[in-house]
Design a protein around this motif. Structure first.
Motif, PDB file in Angstrom:
ATOM      1  N   THR A   1       5.988   4.753   1.978  1.00 54.80           N
ATOM      2  CA  THR A   1       6.560   6.019   2.412  1.00 54.80           C
ATOM      3  C   THR A   1       6.364   7.060   1.309  1.00 54.80           C
ATOM      4  O   THR A   1       6.100   6.711   0.146  1.00 54.80           O
ATOM      5  CB  THR A   1       8.059   5.881   2.689  1.00 54.80           C
TER       6      THR A   1
ATOM      7  N   VAL B   1      -1.806   3.955   3.431  1.00 54.06           N
ATOM      8  CA  VAL B   1      -1.338   4.865   4.472  1.00 54.06           C
ATOM      9  C   VAL B   1      -0.244   4.267   5.354  1.00 54.06           C
ATOM     10  O   VAL B   1       0.670   4.972   5.793  1.00 54.06           O
ATOM     11  CB  VAL B   1      -2.535   5.334   5.335  1.00 54.06           C
ATOM     12  N   ASP B   2      -0.294   2.974   5.617  1.00 59.32           N
ATOM     13  CA  ASP B   2       0.686   2.356   6.513  1.00 59.32           C
ATOM     14  C   ASP B   2       1.743   1.542   5.776  1.00 59.32           C
ATOM     15  O   ASP B   2       2.614   0.947   6.411  1.00 59.32           O
ATOM     16  CB  ASP B   2      -0.023   1.433   7.517  1.00 59.32           C
ATOM     17  N   ASP B   3       1.657   1.495   4.437  1.00 57.18           N
ATOM     18  CA  ASP B   3       2.510   0.575   3.691  1.00 57.18           C
ATOM     19  C   ASP B   3       3.513   1.247   2.760  1.00 57.18           C
ATOM     20  O   ASP B   3       4.435   0.595   2.285  1.00 57.18           O
ATOM     21  CB  ASP B   3       1.633  -0.376   2.861  1.00 57.18           C
TER      22      ASP B   3
END
Length: 292
Positions: free
Chosen positions: A88, A84-86
């Motif tokens: 795009t 989710v944070d790594d």
């Protein structure tokens, strides 16, 4: 005229090269390509995590037919959900498209259109048919452990799904574990007895030292207090019920011996952060072909 026909035949053969490969083989290639692309982006902490995540993500694509664009969108969503944070959305699409192209080639016109339109990212490799395969470090699942035994709730991801039997002490370790447990049974029984009778701490420590030599550990918390020679077989045969995806993940995160010695109860498995991370992620995925 003859030369033109020969050229035409060669072209047809080239474009139909994937027809010689079964759908199952193409799906396996898709899973491998995803793992490769994840490695290129250095997204996981271990080879085991690459293998587990790529299998889980690839399982959202059908095994018996070429995937549709909706199928690939589900794969992309699952990848974005896990990283989710790594990652795009653009990189996720590029990764999945490249992996699908490596597996199905031009069987998927819409994938070809995406790539031709510049839908791939420079950080994602568009691999050809002859790329070197990365080593698969898939964990082995013992004997009948991988067979579906029924339907219910997975004890790890808690989805309602087809289940497999996971031996908490893998069968491959039974010969060594049985000998160790048999040799230690009398000492374990005596230890519980002296502890109940409040024997001196020194005596208890001496017996724990003996057990550490016999078992390779002084931690007896995973053994029942009534452990005897007669209960060795029952102890070895303990199982938990996991879905195929979680079962594979457990065996990839830990070696057989680690499972036998350190993660031999469901409670201990749930204490492993990498296993729990996979379980939380799997909980959000649709069962797909493993649905009830």
């Amino acid at each position: 005229m003859g030369r033109r026909n020969k050229t035409s035949q060669q072209k047809v053969h080239s474009n139909s090269r994937s027809d010689d490969t079964s759908e199952e083989e193409k799906h396996a290639t898709f899973e491998k390509r995803i793992a490769e692309q994840l490695q290129l982006l250095n997204l996981c902490s271990s080879q085991d995590e690459y293998s587990s995540v790529s299998e889980a993500i690839a399982s959202l694509a059908p095994v018996d037919t070429s995937p549709s664009e909706d199928d690939m969108n589900n794969v992309i969503d699952a990848l974005l959900d896990y990283f989710v944070d790594d990652v795009t959305e653009e990189n996720a699409k590029a990764l999945v498209y490249a992996a699908a192209y490596g597996a199905w080639y031009r069987d998927l016109d819409w994938i070809t259109d995406r790539i031709d339109d510049g839908g791939s990212d420079s950080s994602v490799s568009e691999r050809g048919e002859e790329d070197d395969a990365i080593s698969d470090e898939y964990g082995e699942i013992d004997d009948d452990d991988g067979d579906f035994i029924g339907e219910g709730e997975c004890e790890l991801c808690e989805r309602s799904i087809k289940l497999t039997r996971h031996h908490l002490i893998p069968k491959s370790t039974w010969p060594r574990m049985k000998k160790r447990l048999w040799d230690a049974a009398s000492v374990i029984e005596s230890l519980h007895s002296v502890s109940a009778n409040e024997t001196s701490d020194q005596k208890v420590e001496e017996m724990k030292h003996v057990l550490e030599c016999k078992l390779g550990t002084s931690d007896l918390s995973y053994l029942p207090t009534n452990f005897t020679h007669d209960t060795v077989r029952a102890h070895l045969s303990q199982v938990c019920l996991l879905c195929r995806m979680c079962h594979s993940a457990v065996h990839r995160v830990h070696t057989e011996w680690e499972l036998a010695m350190e993660y031999n109860t469901m409670e201990r498995l749930l204490e492993c952060e990498e296993v729990m991370k996979f379980g939380r992620w799997a909980n959000k995925q649709r069962p797909g072909k493993y649905a009830n």
